[in-house]
Design a protein around this motif. Structure first.
Motif, mmCIF file in Angstrom:
data_model
loop_
_atom_site.group_PDB
_atom_site.id
_atom_site.type_symbol
_atom_site.label_atom_id
_atom_site.label_comp_id
_atom_site.label_asym_id
_atom_site.label_seq_id
_atom_site.Cartn_x
_atom_site.Cartn_y
_atom_site.Cartn_z
ATOM 1 N N ALA A 5 7.687 0.527 -8.035
ATOM 2 C CA ALA A 5 7.340 0.466 -9.451
ATOM 3 C C ALA A 5 6.289 -0.620 -9.650
ATOM 4 N N PRO A 6 5.322 -0.403 -10.526
ATOM 5 C CA PRO A 6 4.325 -1.454 -10.793
ATOM 6 C C PRO A 6 5.006 -2.694 -11.370
ATOM 7 N N TYR A 7 4.486 -3.846 -11.012
ATOM 8 C CA TYR A 7 4.986 -5.105 -11.576
ATOM 9 C C TYR A 7 4.315 -5.274 -12.934
ATOM 10 N N ARG A 8 5.081 -5.158 -13.993
ATOM 11 C CA ARG A 8 4.508 -5.092 -15.344
ATOM 12 C C ARG A 8 4.576 -6.420 -16.088
ATOM 13 N N TYR A 9 4.925 -7.495 -15.376
ATOM 14 C CA TYR A 9 5.183 -8.757 -16.061
ATOM 15 C C TYR A 9 3.997 -9.715 -16.027
ATOM 16 N N ARG A 10 2.934 -9.344 -15.323
ATOM 17 C CA ARG A 10 1.714 -10.156 -15.312
ATOM 18 C C ARG A 10 0.515 -9.223 -15.288
ATOM 19 N N LYS A 11 -0.391 -9.417 -16.214
ATOM 20 C CA LYS A 11 -1.555 -8.552 -16.306
ATOM 21 C C LYS A 11 -2.373 -8.618 -15.023
ATOM 22 N N ASP A 12 -2.800 -7.455 -14.542
ATOM 23 C CA ASP A 12 -3.650 -7.317 -13.355
ATOM 24 C C ASP A 12 -2.958 -7.757 -12.065
ATOM 25 N N SER A 13 -1.647 -7.866 -12.086
ATOM 26 C CA SER A 13 -0.921 -8.226 -10.868
ATOM 27 C C SER A 13 -1.030 -7.102 -9.845
ATOM 28 N N LYS A 14 -1.175 -7.482 -8.571
ATOM 29 C CA LYS A 14 -1.206 -6.506 -7.480
ATOM 30 C C LYS A 14 0.189 -6.249 -6.907
ATOM 31 N N THR A 15 1.176 -6.956 -7.437
ATOM 32 C CA THR A 15 2.545 -6.834 -6.939
ATOM 33 C C THR A 15 3.163 -5.506 -7.345
ATOM 34 N N SER A 16 3.975 -4.955 -6.453
ATOM 35 C CA SER A 16 4.829 -3.810 -6.764
ATOM 36 C C SER A 16 6.267 -4.220 -6.492
ATOM 37 N N VAL A 17 7.191 -3.482 -7.063
ATOM 38 C CA VAL A 17 8.612 -3.753 -6.852
ATOM 39 C C VAL A 17 9.219 -2.592 -6.091
ATOM 40 N N LEU A 18 9.691 -2.875 -4.882
ATOM 41 C CA LEU A 18 10.385 -1.881 -4.060
ATOM 42 C C LEU A 18 11.875 -1.978 -4.347
ATOM 43 N N TYR A 19 12.524 -0.840 -4.501
ATOM 44 C CA TYR A 19 13.985 -0.836 -4.592
ATOM 45 C C TYR A 19 14.526 0.395 -3.873
ATOM 46 N N VAL B 48 0.884 -1.165 0.000
ATOM 47 C CA VAL B 48 0.000 0.000 0.000
ATOM 48 C C VAL B 48 0.922 1.214 0.000
ATOM 49 N N THR B 49 0.999 1.902 -1.110
ATOM 50 C CA THR B 49 1.950 3.004 -1.224
ATOM 51 C C THR B 49 1.330 4.354 -0.901
ATOM 52 N N ASP B 50 0.014 4.402 -0.804
ATOM 53 C CA ASP B 50 -0.709 5.626 -0.438
ATOM 54 C C ASP B 50 -1.640 5.281 0.722
ATOM 55 N N LEU B 51 -1.479 5.950 1.861
ATOM 56 C CA LEU B 51 -2.293 5.639 3.035
ATOM 57 C C LEU B 51 -3.787 5.718 2.747
ATOM 58 N N ASN B 52 -4.190 6.575 1.823
ATOM 59 C CA ASN B 52 -5.615 6.708 1.522
ATOM 60 C C ASN B 52 -6.202 5.443 0.902
ATOM 61 N N ASP B 53 -5.337 4.575 0.376
ATOM 62 C CA ASP B 53 -5.830 3.320 -0.193
ATOM 63 C C ASP B 53 -6.449 2.428 0.871
ATOM 64 N N TYR B 54 -6.072 2.634 2.142
ATOM 65 C CA TYR B 54 -6.677 1.846 3.214
ATOM 66 C C TYR B 54 -8.157 2.177 3.397
ATOM 67 N N TRP C 73 -1.093 -7.119 3.252
ATOM 68 C CA TRP C 73 -0.455 -6.094 2.444
ATOM 69 C C TRP C 73 0.525 -5.323 3.332
ATOM 70 N N VAL C 74 1.563 -4.806 2.721
ATOM 71 C CA VAL C 74 2.618 -4.109 3.453
ATOM 72 C C VAL C 74 2.425 -2.608 3.319
ATOM 73 N N ASN C 75 2.525 -1.905 4.451
ATOM 74 C CA ASN C 75 2.337 -0.455 4.463
ATOM 75 C C ASN C 75 3.599 0.220 3.922
ATOM 76 N N GLY C 76 3.637 0.359 2.592
ATOM 77 C CA GLY C 76 4.796 0.966 1.942
ATOM 78 C C GLY C 76 4.977 2.419 2.301
ATOM 79 N N ALA C 77 3.866 3.122 2.572
ATOM 80 C CA ALA C 77 3.963 4.540 2.934
ATOM 81 C C ALA C 77 4.703 4.716 4.255
ATOM 82 N N LEU C 78 4.385 3.879 5.252
ATOM 83 C CA LEU C 78 5.103 3.940 6.526
ATOM 84 C C LEU C 78 6.548 3.488 6.359
ATOM 85 N N LEU C 79 6.737 2.431 5.589
ATOM 86 C CA LEU C 79 8.075 1.905 5.377
ATOM 87 C C LEU C 79 8.972 2.950 4.721
ATOM 88 N N LYS C 80 8.398 3.713 3.828
ATOM 89 C CA LYS C 80 9.146 4.774 3.153
ATOM 90 C C LYS C 80 9.597 5.832 4.159
#
Length: 472
Positions: free
Chosen positions: A453-467, A410-416, A433-440
């Motif tokens: 970054a959005p995971y672009r390798y599978r259509k409709d994937s909910k995965t994101s890539v943190l780096y 969850v990269t935006d707290l409002n998504d909760y 789900w992992v609170n990416g906003a807090l982790l940031k």
């Protein structure tokens, strides 16, 4: 009374007028008094996990002196003809209609996580019992970490880093990479093989310098991962590793690892939730239980007295599936128990929690500062385990190294406010789900910026890539 729709599922939204009618009926029947009605907040959720810890209707109460009451309705489970009775059951639930497995506590300390840990310790037994690999329980039936295209890109990025360091005479003699939570080992095997091919193609001879660290707290999982890297076994080390504190095992490699990777590991670490209501912060304490009807059914099926139900659960967690004398019977009991377990909630104000223990890198002022970006009432994951893992992993990175995590963030707290983000169940494990906003926010204190970054390798994937990148 406040009625809040927390999802955008059109079919489930049609339940709203039915729920309002049921609430009016409860008031007319005197089941909800004026004070309760004034303080009641009703949340309509769409729980996307087919197996989860939720009843169709559940009530979250405050401490004895606190009037806050939340009613949470899973619009996926509840039916129009039963919603009134489900509300009534939730409002008048008591300890006589359930078998309690523990006392109220922060979820990260719940025995639910002991089940989660046991699952990974007996992964092979679960796969035999279900007749499928654990990856088949994931969305799409496989791990996003094993995509050829995704691994190709990761290999190219790592090779580019090694080449740049080589040109600057910065490249170490040994190139350490670390996989935390190895799973089947498929992703790690793909990465090393593709790196060998690219290295040969470009004539750089970096492959023999690789030192591949495969870490997992489950010895059985480590053993199961070996075939996937059999062609590179001479470069691999298999380590019993606590994902919450990799530094404890790998402290001798502080500032030496060039690349650290994990897939769907953060979402499987102990977690808890916090509620902000009217400017105050509350812990959501929980306790695990089994509905009495399910407990009675299971005690009859597995032929033990009902009064020994909790003791049987404790034996399972202490001994494993052999607790019943016959492993097949123990596995069957475990699997049915896991499906039956529910969580009951209670709110505890921060100032009333003597064991207040926020993750390293986060304190109340910092938390409140991050929450300023999302004013108003909010319920969110603290992602305690993910934060602890992150803080105890970053010191292992070489000054030019980087961390890459593929997970559900969850990269935006409002998504909760507009979706259910766990806890859910996948076979015998927990997913949050992992609170990416807090982790940031926490990462800034460690000297790193986080990017998603959005995971672009599978259509409709909910995965994101943190780096990660070091802060300037």
């Amino acid at each position: 009374m406040n009625l809040q729709l927390n999802h955008l599922n059109a079919k489930a939204s049609a339940m709203t007028p039915v729920i309002v009618e049921a609430l009016n009926k409860l008031v007319a029947e005197g089941q909800i008094d004026a004070v309760q009605f004034a303080n009641l907040r009703v949340h309509l959720d769409w729980v996307q996990y087919k197996t989860n810890f939720r009843e169709p209707v559940s009530v979250t109460r405050g401490a004895a002196a606190d009037a806050i009451i939340d009613m949470r309705i899973d619009t996926r489970q509840v039916q129009p003809e039963t919603v009134h009775d489900e509300m009534l059951r939730a409002l008048h639930s008591n300890d006589d209609d359930k078998i309690l497995l523990e006392d109220f506590k922060s979820f990260r300390n719940s025995l639910a996580w002991e089940f989660n840990k046991q699952y990974w310790g007996y992964l092979g037994e679960w796969e035999k019992a279900t007749g499928k690999g654990y990856q088949e329980a994931l969305p799409g039936g496989k791990s996003d970490g094993n995509s050829d295209e995704a691994v190709n890109d990761s290999v190219a990025d790592f090779w580019t880093l090694a080449r740049d360091m080589d040109k600057r005479n910065q490249l170490p003699a040994e190139l350490f990479i670390l996989e935390i939570g190895v799973g089947s080992g498929t992703r790690c095997g793909l990465f090393v093989e593709k790196f060998r091919q690219l290295d040969k193609q470009r004539g750089t001879n970096y492959y023999p310098r690789l030192r591949v660290l495969m870490g997992d707290y489950s010895l059985e999982t480590l053993d199961m991962s070996r075939p996937a890297v059999k062609d590179h076994i001479h470069l691999c080390s298999f380590l019993a590793l606590d994902a919450l504190n990799p530094l404890k095992t790998l402290g001798f490699l502080r500032h030496k690892i060039l690349y650290i990777h994990s897939t769907n590991m953060y979402d499987n670490l102990p977690d808890e939730e916090i509620l902000r209501r009217d400017g105050r912060l509350y812990y959501v304490h929980m306790r695990a239980f089994v509905p009495m009807a399910e407990a009675v059914r299971m005690s009859e099926k597995f032929k033990f007295p009902l009064e020994q139900f909790r003791a049987s659960v404790e034996k399972l967690l202490a001994i494993g599936p052999d607790f019943a004398g016959e492993r097949a019977c123990g596995m069957s009991f475990w699997m049915e128990l896991w499906k039956a377990i529910r969580l009951e909630e209670k709110l505890v104000a921060f100032e009333d929690a003597p064991d207040l223990d926020l993750p390293i890198g986060l304190d109340v002022p910092r938390l409140e500062d991050i929450l300023k970006e999302s004013p108003g009432d909010l319920r969110f994951h603290l992602s305690s385990g993910a934060m602890q893992s992150f803080v105890n992993t970053i010191p292992l990175l070489h000054p030019r190294g980087y961390l890459q995590v593929q997970d559900i963030f969850v990269t935006d707290l409002n998504d909760y406010r507009i979706g259910f983000h766990g806890p859910g169940k996948l076979d015998g494990s927990i997913v949050n789900w992992v609170n990416g906003a807090l982790l940031k926010g926490v990462a800034k204190r460690t000297g790193y910026d986080l990017h998603f970054a959005p995971y672009r390798y599978r259509k409709d994937s909910k995965t994101s890539v943190l780096y990660t990148t070091p802060r300037e």
